[in-house]
Design a protein around this motif. Structure first.
Motif, PDB file in Angstrom:
ATOM      1  N   VAL A   1     -19.464  -2.991  -4.343  1.00 32.00           N
ATOM      2  CA  VAL A   1     -20.807  -3.276  -4.867  1.00 32.00           C
ATOM      3  C   VAL A   1     -21.214  -2.310  -5.992  1.00 32.00           C
TER       4      VAL A   1
ATOM      5  N   MET B   1     -12.971 -12.491 -11.993  1.00 35.99           N
ATOM      6  CA  MET B   1     -11.897 -11.685 -11.404  1.00 35.99           C
ATOM      7  C   MET B   1     -10.558 -12.293 -11.850  1.00 35.99           C
TER       8      MET B   1
ATOM      9  N   LEU C   1     -25.995 -11.657  -7.966  1.00 37.99           N
ATOM     10  CA  LEU C   1     -24.607 -11.273  -8.226  1.00 37.99           C
ATOM     11  C   LEU C   1     -23.733 -11.675  -7.043  1.00 37.99           C
ATOM     12  N   THR C   2     -22.748 -12.540  -7.312  1.00 37.25           N
ATOM     13  CA  THR C   2     -21.880 -13.019  -6.242  1.00 37.25           C
ATOM     14  C   THR C   2     -20.437 -13.093  -6.723  1.00 37.25           C
ATOM     15  N   PRO C   3     -19.485 -12.808  -5.838  1.00 40.40           N
ATOM     16  CA  PRO C   3     -18.089 -12.935  -6.253  1.00 40.40           C
ATOM     17  C   PRO C   3     -17.636 -14.385  -6.389  1.00 40.40           C
TER      18      PRO C   3
ATOM     19  N   GLU D   1     -22.283  -4.756   1.631  1.00 41.36           N
ATOM     20  CA  GLU D   1     -20.857  -4.463   1.525  1.00 41.36           C
ATOM     21  C   GLU D   1     -20.004  -5.490   2.281  1.00 41.36           C
ATOM     22  N   GLY D   2     -20.508  -5.997   3.386  1.00 41.96           N
ATOM     23  CA  GLY D   2     -19.710  -6.912   4.200  1.00 41.96           C
ATOM     24  C   GLY D   2     -19.938  -8.371   3.839  1.00 41.96           C
ATOM     25  N   ASP D   3     -21.139  -8.847   4.065  1.00 38.62           N
ATOM     26  CA  ASP D   3     -21.420 -10.275   3.935  1.00 38.62           C
ATOM     27  C   ASP D   3     -21.879 -10.702   2.550  1.00 38.62           C
ATOM     28  N   GLY D   4     -22.242  -9.744   1.711  1.00 45.71           N
ATOM     29  CA  GLY D   4     -22.791 -10.116   0.412  1.00 45.71           C
ATOM     30  C   GLY D   4     -24.249 -10.551   0.564  1.00 45.71           C
TER      31      GLY D   4
ATOM     32  N   ALA E   1     -19.507  -3.551  -9.130  1.00 45.97           N
ATOM     33  CA  ALA E   1     -20.212  -4.760  -9.589  1.00 45.97           C
ATOM     34  C   ALA E   1     -21.535  -4.379 -10.250  1.00 45.97           C
TER      35      ALA E   1
ATOM     36  N   SER F   1     -13.293  -9.725  -4.190  1.00 45.96           N
ATOM     37  CA  SER F   1     -14.593  -9.198  -4.651  1.00 45.96           C
ATOM     38  C   SER F   1     -14.411  -7.757  -5.090  1.00 45.96           C
ATOM     39  N   LEU F   2     -15.457  -7.264  -5.773  1.00 39.92           N
ATOM     40  CA  LEU F   2     -15.479  -5.860  -6.192  1.00 39.92           C
ATOM     41  C   LEU F   2     -16.325  -5.073  -5.212  1.00 39.92           C
TER      42      LEU F   2
ATOM     43  N   VAL G   1     -24.598 -15.404 -10.501  1.00 36.11           N
ATOM     44  CA  VAL G   1     -23.823 -14.841 -11.608  1.00 36.11           C
ATOM     45  C   VAL G   1     -22.589 -14.138 -11.037  1.00 36.11           C
TER      46      VAL G   1
ATOM     47  N   GLN H   1     -16.552 -17.416  -7.837  1.00 33.86           N
ATOM     48  CA  GLN H   1     -16.106 -17.604  -9.223  1.00 33.86           C
ATOM     49  C   GLN H   1     -16.606 -18.916  -9.833  1.00 33.86           C
TER      50      GLN H   1
ATOM     51  N   LEU I   1     -29.762  -9.033  -8.292  1.00 34.52           N
ATOM     52  CA  LEU I   1     -29.718  -8.927  -6.839  1.00 34.52           C
ATOM     53  C   LEU I   1     -28.295  -8.598  -6.419  1.00 34.52           C
TER      54      LEU I   1
HETATM   55  C1  SAM Z   1     -18.187  -6.308  -1.455  1.00 32.89           C
HETATM   56  S1  SAM Z   1     -19.231  -7.499  -2.154  1.00 32.89           S
HETATM   57  C2  SAM Z   1     -19.539  -8.593  -0.808  1.00 32.89           C
HETATM   58  C3  SAM Z   1     -18.447  -9.575  -0.600  1.00 32.89           C
HETATM   59  C4  SAM Z   1     -18.877 -10.736   0.228  1.00 32.89           C
HETATM   60  N1  SAM Z   1     -17.765 -11.202   1.004  1.00 32.89           N
HETATM   61  C5  SAM Z   1     -19.433 -11.859  -0.630  1.00 32.89           C
HETATM   62  O1  SAM Z   1     -18.868 -12.939  -0.609  1.00 32.89           O
HETATM   63  O2  SAM Z   1     -20.427 -11.668  -1.346  1.00 32.89           O
HETATM   64  C6  SAM Z   1     -20.802  -6.720  -2.298  1.00 32.89           C
HETATM   65  C7  SAM Z   1     -21.654  -7.224  -3.433  1.00 32.89           C
HETATM   66  O3  SAM Z   1     -21.085  -6.832  -4.684  1.00 32.89           O
HETATM   67  C8  SAM Z   1     -21.371  -7.802  -5.668  1.00 32.89           C
HETATM   68  N2  SAM Z   1     -20.090  -8.322  -6.191  1.00 32.89           N
HETATM   69  C9  SAM Z   1     -18.854  -8.016  -5.743  1.00 32.89           C
HETATM   70  N3  SAM Z   1     -17.915  -8.629  -6.482  1.00 32.89           N
HETATM   71  C10 SAM Z   1     -18.573  -9.333  -7.419  1.00 32.89           C
HETATM   72  C11 SAM Z   1     -18.160 -10.178  -8.510  1.00 32.89           C
HETATM   73  N4  SAM Z   1     -16.889 -10.422  -8.774  1.00 32.89           N
HETATM   74  N5  SAM Z   1     -19.122 -10.745  -9.266  1.00 32.89           N
HETATM   75  C12 SAM Z   1     -20.432 -10.493  -9.048  1.00 32.89           C
HETATM   76  N6  SAM Z   1     -20.864  -9.717  -8.033  1.00 32.89           N
HETATM   77  C13 SAM Z   1     -19.956  -9.137  -7.241  1.00 32.89           C
HETATM   78  C14 SAM Z   1     -22.200  -8.893  -4.986  1.00 32.89           C
HETATM   79  O4  SAM Z   1     -23.578  -8.645  -5.209  1.00 32.89           O
HETATM   80  C15 SAM Z   1     -21.846  -8.717  -3.524  1.00 32.89           C
HETATM   81  O5  SAM Z   1     -22.877  -9.174  -2.689  1.00 32.89           O
END
Ligand code: SAM
Length: 280
Positions: free
Chosen positions: A261, A247, A202-204, A227-230, A264, A258-259, A243, A206, A223
């Protein structure tokens, strides 16, 4: 004739420094609590519902700390436990915060299952990488338990699901869903894949596959990153597919990229983990 039920034993405590309260000291000091709980093999459950769930899941009670008012609602589940009864003032002083429904229970930890045991019995798992916030861990357990996940795997650095705050936020879901902690971050995901799981990162980002177009498998692991680096580049690289939850372009433009965690986790579990047996 039925067996006589053991009755809890009340001990009145009036002194803040009474050694019988040792399990309940420094409740607001996270670092101290972590070492104290690990050393004694205990955790704290707070409030009637959570205490009931902890007991129902087989954790033995070491003791209960409560006031006259909040003892009664718990009385039927305490068995032969020792109850330290204190005044409202002493309770507030010991805790340093408003204790939910006036009761704390010190419970014994049970040995954690291994990763292979948890993923061997499950088909839908969530794997958390370095989620260090207890509130987030507790809330993810609650979402996961509610939305069809049957196992959780933690990377070595994740926060403890049995820390009081995590237990409370999860509303006891930490007792409902089996979990294990990886011993080795580097090799940990390999074990999940070898057990037949399709690893979805799961990654932000897009550019990744939108959550509603993902190909699932018989066994799926979601996965979630810190909160910080993802997710680390190693885990992103090891995953079968990246995936994203799409947004709004306006949000992205405004810098909301990003959302949280937990949000998400909830969206992804709802989209990918629920079974058609109970969601149709
Ligand atoms: C606050 S986010 C981390 C942001 C970080 N800067 C990054 O680029 O991943 C924490 C976790 O929430 C999930 N997440 C947050 N926004 C998401 C999105 N739009 N789509 C999928 N996963 C998301 C991901 O697993 C991410 O690692």
């Amino acid at each position: 004739m039925g067996q006589a039920r053991a009755e809890y034993v009340i001990e009145y405590v009036t002194d803040f420094d009474d050694p019988r309260l040792a399990d309940y000291t420094s409740l607001r000091d996270v670092e101290l609590r972590k070492s104290l709980e690990a050393e004694r093999g205990l955790f704290l459950a707070e409030g009637e519902k959570v205490i009931r769930r902890a007991i129902a899941s087989g954790h033995p009670i070491r003791s209960v700390l409560t006031t006259e008012r909040w003892l009664k609602p718990l009385a039927d589940v305490l068995g032969g436990a020792t109850v330290y009864l204190v005044s409202d003032e002493l309770m507030s002083r010991i805790a340093g915060f408003q204790v939910h429904r006036g009761a704390l229970a010190s419970m014994e930890r049970l040995p954690l299952p291994s990763v292979s045991e948890v993923i061997g019995k499950a088909t839908r798992v969530v794997v958390l990488e370095d989620i260090v916030d207890h509130t987030n861990v507790g809330a993810i357990f609650r979402c996961a338990a509610a939305l069809g996940v049957d196992g959780i795997v933690l990377s070595p650095r994740c926060a403890d699901p049995l820390y009081r705050r995590a237990v409370k936020v999860s509303m006891g879901a930490v007792f409902a869903i089996p979990y294990a902690r990886m011993a080795d971050w580097y090799a940990g995901l390999g074990e999940v894949r070898e057990a037949g799981y399709r690893l979805l990162a799961l990654t932000p980002d897009q550019g990744a596959t939108p959550v509603d177009r993902v190909k699932l498998g018989e066994r799926v692991a979601l996965l979630l990153g810190s909160e910080g680096d993802g997710l680390s580049s190693r885990w992103l690289h090891e995953a079968d597919e990246a995936v994203c939850i799409p947004m709004s372009p306006a949000a992205m433009e405004a810098g909301v990229d990003s959302l949280n965690v937990v949000a998400a986790a909830a969206i992804a579990c709802h989209g990918l983990m629920r079974s058609s047996d109970w969601s149709s």
